[in-house]
Scaffold this motif. Structure first.
Motif, short mmCIF file in Angstrom:
data_model
loop_
_atom_site.label_atom_id
_atom_site.label_comp_id
_atom_site.label_asym_id
_atom_site.label_seq_id
_atom_site.Cartn_x
_atom_site.Cartn_y
_atom_site.Cartn_z
N LEU A 204 55.19 29.51 55.64
CA LEU A 204 55.71 30.55 56.51
C LEU A 204 54.71 31.71 56.55
CD1 LEU A 204 59.50 30.52 55.52
CD2 LEU A 204 58.35 29.33 57.40
N THR A 205 53.83 31.67 57.51
CA THR A 205 52.73 32.64 57.59
C THR A 205 53.15 33.97 58.19
OG1 THR A 205 52.07 31.65 59.71
CG2 THR A 205 51.00 30.81 57.72
N ASP A 206 54.25 34.00 58.91
CA ASP A 206 54.73 35.23 59.55
C ASP A 206 55.58 36.02 58.56
OD1 ASP A 206 55.69 37.25 61.15
OD2 ASP A 206 56.18 35.96 62.85
N GLU A 207 55.31 37.31 58.43
CA GLU A 207 56.07 38.14 57.50
C GLU A 207 57.55 38.21 57.87
OE1 GLU A 207 54.33 41.97 57.22
OE2 GLU A 207 52.48 41.27 56.26
N ASP A 208 57.88 38.07 59.15
CA ASP A 208 59.27 38.13 59.58
C ASP A 208 60.05 36.88 59.19
OD1 ASP A 208 58.90 40.61 60.70
OD2 ASP A 208 58.40 39.83 62.68
N MET A 209 59.38 35.86 58.66
CA MET A 209 60.04 34.61 58.30
C MET A 209 60.16 34.45 56.80
SD MET A 209 58.22 32.07 61.08
CE MET A 209 59.40 30.75 60.79
N GLY A 210 60.03 35.54 56.05
CA GLY A 210 60.15 35.47 54.60
C GLY A 210 61.56 35.09 54.16
N VAL A 211 61.67 34.48 52.99
CA VAL A 211 62.96 34.07 52.44
C VAL A 211 63.26 34.92 51.20
CG1 VAL A 211 62.81 31.72 53.33
CG2 VAL A 211 61.82 32.25 51.09
N VAL A 212 64.47 34.77 50.67
CA VAL A 212 64.92 35.66 49.59
C VAL A 212 64.10 35.51 48.31
CG1 VAL A 212 67.29 35.87 50.42
CG2 VAL A 212 66.66 33.95 48.94
N THR A 213 63.54 34.33 48.09
CA THR A 213 62.76 34.14 46.87
C THR A 213 61.45 34.94 46.90
OG1 THR A 213 61.88 32.11 47.87
CG2 THR A 213 63.68 31.88 46.28
N LEU A 214 61.11 35.48 48.05
CA LEU A 214 59.90 36.29 48.16
C LEU A 214 60.20 37.79 47.98
CD1 LEU A 214 58.18 34.55 51.21
CD2 LEU A 214 57.87 34.09 48.78
N LEU A 215 61.45 38.16 47.80
CA LEU A 215 61.80 39.57 47.61
C LEU A 215 61.08 40.21 46.42
CD1 LEU A 215 65.63 39.67 48.41
CD2 LEU A 215 63.79 40.79 49.68
N PRO A 216 60.96 39.52 45.28
CA PRO A 216 60.26 40.16 44.15
C PRO A 216 58.82 40.55 44.46
CG PRO A 216 61.52 38.27 43.38
CD PRO A 216 61.57 38.24 44.88
N GLU A 217 58.22 39.94 45.49
CA GLU A 217 56.84 40.27 45.82
C GLU A 217 56.68 41.73 46.22
OE1 GLU A 217 54.32 38.20 45.53
OE2 GLU A 217 55.56 36.51 44.88
N PHE A 218 57.75 42.34 46.71
CA PHE A 218 57.69 43.74 47.13
C PHE A 218 57.52 44.70 45.95
CE2 PHE A 218 59.52 41.78 50.84
CZ PHE A 218 59.01 42.52 51.91
N PHE A 219 57.77 44.21 44.75
CA PHE A 219 57.71 45.08 43.58
C PHE A 219 56.59 44.69 42.62
CE2 PHE A 219 62.12 44.72 45.05
CZ PHE A 219 62.33 46.03 45.45
N ARG A 220 55.66 43.91 43.11
CA ARG A 220 54.48 43.56 42.32
C ARG A 220 53.34 44.51 42.69
NH1 ARG A 220 55.28 38.89 39.62
NH2 ARG A 220 56.88 37.46 40.41
N ARG A 221 52.65 45.00 41.70
CA ARG A 221 51.54 45.93 41.91
C ARG A 221 50.24 45.29 41.42
NH1 ARG A 221 55.28 47.33 44.28
NH2 ARG A 221 56.44 49.31 44.18
N GLN A 222 49.14 45.95 41.73
CA GLN A 222 47.84 45.40 41.36
C GLN A 222 47.64 45.37 39.86
OE1 GLN A 222 44.54 47.41 43.18
NE2 GLN A 222 42.99 46.04 42.30
N TYR A 223 48.07 46.40 39.17
CA TYR A 223 47.82 46.49 37.74
C TYR A 223 49.09 46.35 36.90
CZ TYR A 223 43.34 48.23 39.41
OH TYR A 223 42.14 48.35 40.04
N ASN A 224 50.24 46.66 37.44
CA ASN A 224 51.49 46.49 36.70
C ASN A 224 52.63 46.20 37.67
OD1 ASN A 224 51.51 49.04 37.81
ND2 ASN A 224 52.72 49.93 36.16
#
Length: 262
Positions: A204-224
């Protein structure tokens, strides 16, 4: 079912069950308790405030719904054929299908990606639904065949004497009798497809087609990483499958038990 009558037997059985549950409860307790660290309920508020939060759930529902329909129809048809129909070399075909159980999803990602590109499915829900269905059908056929084997052949013979054809026997005899198994399939497929991460991440290459299992990705940072919010997202993601299992628990256990006994 096993029945315990004495108080001592009940206490021993309860103790054994409790001890067996501890390894499963510890990670759940750790995840839920850690999700309240820092901001408390604010962690969950942050998850709900993710842009397009409702769309993530809708996309997961589309993937799960499509997978359930395809797997249910294919599984019932295959189990009916392997169990009740006279198909040449059906045992060979059955065990060839079972061989697919040895193939993990991660090994098939590269060929699946190439196939999705060739069929122009990349970036569509079909690129996720079809692989999920293909990978789960061998297992669902395995357990469903045992259930169908338990249905008396006399019912199908009586239907044939009344003039019913193969498809009529399938829809009018097998499908109504296999409702407990259907519920078990729905719960299994819902859990697996709802929790799918690798396929949606790749296809799913389109950001509008994300699923719930990808929600944690919003809280991942580069260093922590913001671990409490990641765990809060995991808890929110798990709620639909937990609720579905609780509501359908009796039918699910009945179907799985019947499918396990040939």
């Amino acid at each position: 079912m096993f029945e315990t009558r004495s108080l001592r037997s009940k206490l021993i059985l309860q103790l054994i069950v409790t001890v067996c549950m501890i390894p499963f409860l510890i990670p759940i307790y750790a995840m839920v308790s850690r999700s309240f660290a820092g901001s408390g309920w604010g962690n969950y508020a942050a998850v709900l405030a993710v842009p397009g939060f409702a769309r993530f759930f809708l996309n997961s529902a589309i993937v799960a719904g499509g997978s359930i329909v395809i797997i249910y129809l294919a599984t019932m048809a295959a189990a009916f054929g392997f169990s009740k129909l006279r198909v040449k070399r059906k045992e060979v075909l059955f065990w060839m299908m079972m061989a697919a159980l040895t193939l993990p999803e991660v090994v098939l990602i590269a060929p699946l990606y190439a196939t999705a590109v060739r069929l122009d499915l990349l970036g569509t829900f079909w690129a996720v639904i079809l692989p999920i269905a293909a990978l789960q059908i061998p297992f669902t056929v395995l357990i469903t065949r045992g259930y169908v084997d338990g249905i008396p052949d006399t019912l199908f013979e009586a239907a044939r004497l009344d003039g019913a054809g193969t498809w009529r026997m399938f829809w009018s005899v097998l499908v109504p009798l296999a409702k407990p198994m259907a519920v078990a399939l729905i719960v299994l497929v819902l859990i697996n497809s709802w929790n799918a991460y690798l396929s949606p991440k790749v296809f799913l290459t389109d950001e509008d087609m994300g699923v719930v299992t990808l929600l944690p990705e919003f809280f991942r940072r580069q260093y922590n990483d913001d671990t409490p919010k990641i765990l809060a997202a995991a808890v929110v993601t798990a709620i639909p499958t937990v609720v579905a299992y609780i509501l359908l628990q009796k039918q699910f256990e009945r179907g799985m038990a019947a499918g396990a006994i040939k």
